[in-house]
Design a protein around this motif. Structure first.
Motif, PDB file in Angstrom:
ATOM      1  N   ARG A 190     -36.049 -13.049  -8.258  1.00  9.65           N
ATOM      2  CA  ARG A 190     -37.041 -13.282  -9.321  1.00  9.65           C
ATOM      3  C   ARG A 190     -36.633 -14.397 -10.289  1.00  9.65           C
ATOM      4  O   ARG A 190     -37.358 -14.680 -11.240  1.00  9.65           O
TER       5      ARG A 190
ATOM      6  N   MET B 252     -47.388 -16.699 -11.113  1.00  7.47           N
ATOM      7  CA  MET B 252     -46.098 -16.692 -11.817  1.00  7.47           C
ATOM      8  C   MET B 252     -46.234 -16.395 -13.316  1.00  7.47           C
ATOM      9  O   MET B 252     -45.433 -15.628 -13.851  1.00  7.47           O
TER      10      MET B 252
ATOM     11  N   ASN C 239     -44.244 -13.489 -15.148  1.00  2.07           N
ATOM     12  CA  ASN C 239     -43.355 -13.753 -16.288  1.00  2.07           C
ATOM     13  C   ASN C 239     -43.772 -12.957 -17.523  1.00  2.07           C
ATOM     14  O   ASN C 239     -42.934 -12.577 -18.333  1.00  2.07           O
TER      15      ASN C 239
ATOM     16  N   LYS D 255     -39.244 -12.695 -18.631  1.00  2.11           N
ATOM     17  CA  LYS D 255     -38.777 -12.835 -17.250  1.00  2.11           C
ATOM     18  C   LYS D 255     -39.567 -11.909 -16.326  1.00  2.11           C
ATOM     19  O   LYS D 255     -39.961 -10.810 -16.718  1.00  2.11           O
ATOM     20  N   ALA D 256     -39.748 -12.362 -15.098  1.00  2.00           N
ATOM     21  CA  ALA D 256     -40.500 -11.584 -14.119  1.00  2.00           C
ATOM     22  C   ALA D 256     -39.801 -10.255 -13.831  1.00  2.00           C
ATOM     23  O   ALA D 256     -38.575 -10.163 -13.900  1.00  2.00           O
TER      24      ALA D 256
ATOM     25  N   GLU E  66     -44.883  -5.242  -5.499  1.00  2.00           N
ATOM     26  CA  GLU E  66     -43.617  -4.872  -4.870  1.00  2.00           C
ATOM     27  C   GLU E  66     -43.013  -6.039  -4.114  1.00  2.00           C
ATOM     28  O   GLU E  66     -41.807  -6.167  -3.998  1.00  2.00           O
TER      29      GLU E  66
ATOM     30  N   MET F  31     -36.563   0.020  -8.560  1.00  3.58           N
ATOM     31  CA  MET F  31     -36.358  -0.975  -7.492  1.00  3.58           C
ATOM     32  C   MET F  31     -35.057  -1.723  -7.759  1.00  3.58           C
ATOM     33  O   MET F  31     -34.777  -2.108  -8.890  1.00  3.58           O
TER      34      MET F  31
ATOM     35  N   LEU G 156     -48.008 -15.562  -2.505  1.00  7.01           N
ATOM     36  CA  LEU G 156     -47.517 -16.619  -3.386  1.00  7.01           C
ATOM     37  C   LEU G 156     -47.875 -17.957  -2.755  1.00  7.01           C
ATOM     38  O   LEU G 156     -47.253 -18.382  -1.781  1.00  7.01           O
TER      39      LEU G 156
ATOM     40  N   ASP H  83     -44.435 -15.492   0.341  1.00  9.73           N
ATOM     41  CA  ASP H  83     -44.488 -16.931   0.062  1.00  9.73           C
ATOM     42  C   ASP H  83     -45.028 -17.654   1.290  1.00  9.73           C
ATOM     43  O   ASP H  83     -44.403 -17.667   2.348  1.00  9.73           O
TER      44      ASP H  83
ATOM     45  N   GLU I 168     -33.212  -7.540  -5.754  1.00  9.02           N
ATOM     46  CA  GLU I 168     -33.057  -8.219  -4.460  1.00  9.02           C
ATOM     47  C   GLU I 168     -32.452  -9.601  -4.676  1.00  9.02           C
ATOM     48  O   GLU I 168     -32.878 -10.341  -5.558  1.00  9.02           O
TER      49      GLU I 168
ATOM     50  N   LYS J 293     -38.693  -7.045 -11.276  1.00  5.91           N
ATOM     51  CA  LYS J 293     -38.089  -7.088  -9.938  1.00  5.91           C
ATOM     52  C   LYS J 293     -39.162  -7.016  -8.860  1.00  5.91           C
ATOM     53  O   LYS J 293     -40.150  -6.295  -9.007  1.00  5.91           O
ATOM     54  N   PHE J 294     -38.948  -7.764  -7.815  1.00  5.03           N
ATOM     55  CA  PHE J 294     -39.825  -7.688  -6.644  1.00  5.03           C
ATOM     56  C   PHE J 294     -39.038  -8.136  -5.434  1.00  5.03           C
ATOM     57  O   PHE J 294     -37.938  -8.682  -5.563  1.00  5.03           O
ATOM     58  N   SER J 295     -39.611  -7.872  -4.259  1.00  4.43           N
ATOM     59  CA  SER J 295     -39.034  -8.410  -3.029  1.00  4.43           C
ATOM     60  C   SER J 295     -39.726  -9.725  -2.727  1.00  4.43           C
ATOM     61  O   SER J 295     -40.870  -9.940  -3.135  1.00  4.43           O
ATOM     62  N   TYR J 296     -39.036 -10.569  -1.993  1.00  2.00           N
ATOM     63  CA  TYR J 296     -39.556 -11.907  -1.696  1.00  2.00           C
ATOM     64  C   TYR J 296     -39.366 -12.188  -0.216  1.00  2.00           C
ATOM     65  O   TYR J 296     -38.253 -12.041   0.313  1.00  2.00           O
TER      66      TYR J 296
END
Lengths: 160, 290
Positions: free
Chosen positions: A24, B38, B42, B2-3, B49, A1, B31, B53, A4, B5-8
């Motif tokens: 993120r 979170m 993290n 750290k988190a 994916e 991925m 979210l 929010d 973003e 990757k994702f879409s937001y």
């Protein structure tokens, strides 16, 4: 991925900022690495230690549990900003006087949470203070001096 | 850490959020307050994916009284529930439980709907919802449906909410005038996850327990109604004999999960201790003497 990105706009310590960052990125990473305010610390990065406490739209929150993207449009205040406004200068002096910090890593978070406690303007016993501060870890002081400092400023302010 | 990757996506309406849920299903996470989601991101314990929010959906926020029902929007933050006059007047159990929900900074962000939808076994709000007989209102793009709390909690982080549904509202029947409620839990540090916990809600006349519901949480995989304990309790005067009978019956209701906080036997013991303390308090709150 792929990574973003998102453009966020917010006010941090009174200054408007606009940056394009990975979605993120959490708020304290954003504040530390993009803006250079390194007063907010990262301890556990999963909401347990409280070292990352910052104020967002008037409420103290865990800066590691909020995405910077979520703070878009918000007013953010860190230990640097709250020091500049003088809101807790009496408490900061008392922390030094009472030796309420040793290594200092937890101190910004302690002060941000204590600032919200003081803003309640209510009488608090030592037990109440301990309960209020229970979300902030300190591994040096044993908490006693921290409670001393907060208790004496809360009492001073209510008395004054 | 750290988190990943994702879409937001920031939902701009409930419909928008539901469309995204339809499209992404289990690859999406809602979210809300983010105070449980979170940390899992993290620590890379979950890898959705897309995050949807819902924090700007003001229609999901607020507390109101609808006849004998307290209606709480799913996105209402814990701090707002804690400070609500409607809640303290009509749902004293919830007001008593709320200070145990994590810490100040987390209550400023965490939401009642998030807590119930996640259904962490140690969480306070699912137990309160079950004790008070709340109704959970969930919505998908086709409409809303109501789920009684008794049918909502299925297991460890498992609920009756389908993956294309959003929890939008919690409807609590107001505490009945003659009833009392007690909330208690035990944890290692104030605000940490409970090791054992109880909600007691019902009617006491003098020292006689007329009709009490006991809900246990933290030791089990979900909040559990102590059916056998209740059968040993209701209709009896609260006494040492009743306490012993209830303790014995409770062994048929609970099957505690052992973890770092304690063995199954220790948790069962703690739930018995809490039962005794909760009923002492219930009798005292009802005006009886011990």
């Amino acid at each position: 991925m792929s990574e973003e990105m998102i453009t966020v706009n917010m006010t941090v310590n009174g200054e408007a900022v606009s940056k394009t960052i990975p979605v993120r990125t959490h708020l304290v990473d954003f504040i530390r690495t993009e803006l250079g305010f390194t007063g907010s610390h990262l301890g556990c990065e999963h909401g347990v230690c409280g070292a990352c406490s910052v104020r967002v739209d008037g409420d103290v929150v865990r800066g590691c549990l909020l995405l910077a993207a979520q703070a878009d449009g918000c007013e953010v205040l860190t230990i640097e900003g709250i020091t500049d406004t003088g809101e807790i200068s009496d408490l900061q002096e008392k922390f030094v006087e009472r030796n309420a910090l040793q290594c200092g890593y937890c101190t910004p978070g302690m002060l941000m949470t204590a600032a919200e406690l003081l803003a309640q303007k209510t009488e608090m016993s030592r037990d109440d203070i301990r309960e209020y501060m229970s979300g902030n870890y300190c591994r040096c002081t044993g908490y006693h001096a921290i409670v001393d400092a907060i208790e004496s400023i809360n009492n001073e302010r209510l008395g004054g | 850490m750290k988190a990943p990757k994702f879409s937001y996506v920031r939902a701009d309406s409930v419909e928008h959020a539901l469309e995204l849920l339809d499209k992404h299903g289990d690859d999406a996470r809602i979210l809300a307050g983010g105070q449980s989601l979170m940390p899992t991101l993290n620590m890379r314990l979950s890898q959705p994916e897309i995050l949807i929010d819902i924090n700007r959906l003001n229609e999901l926020k607020g507390i109101s009284l609808d006849g004998d029902t307290v209606v709480i929007g799913a996105l209402t933050r814990h701090v707002e529930v804690l400070n609500s006059d409607i809640v303290s007047a009509h749902l004293p159990l919830v007001t008593e439980a709320m200070p145990y929900v994590a810490h100040v900074a987390i209550r400023n962000r965490g939401t009642i709907g998030g807590s119930i939808a996640l259904s962490d076994p140690a969480a306070e709000m699912p137990a309160c919802a079950l004790a008070l007989g709340a109704t959970l209102v969930v919505q998908n793009s086709g409409g809303k449906r109501e789920i009684p709390a008794e049918q909502f909690f299925h297991g460890l982080y498992e609920t009756a909410r389908a993956e294309n549904e959003l929890l939008v509202e919690i409807r609590f029947p107001s505490q009945k005038k003659d009833n009392v409620s007690v909330f208690m839990e035990l944890s290692r540090r104030h605000g940490d996850y409970a090791i054992a916990g109880i909600c007691a809600y019902g009617k006491v006349t003098g020292e006689t327990i007329d009709d009490m519901r006991l809900v246990y949480f933290a030791s089990e995989d979900r909040p559990v109604i102590g059916e056998h304990a209740i059968a040993a309790l209701n209709g009896h005067a609260w006494s040492e004999e009743t306490k012993d009978a209830v303790s014995a019956a409770l062994e048929n209701d609970l099957d505690p999960m052992a973890n770092l906080n304690g063995s199954a036997a220790m948790k069962l013991h703690l739930q018995k201790v809490l039962t005794g303390r909760a009923m002492d308090t219930a009798v005292s709150r009802a005006g009886g003497t011990l």
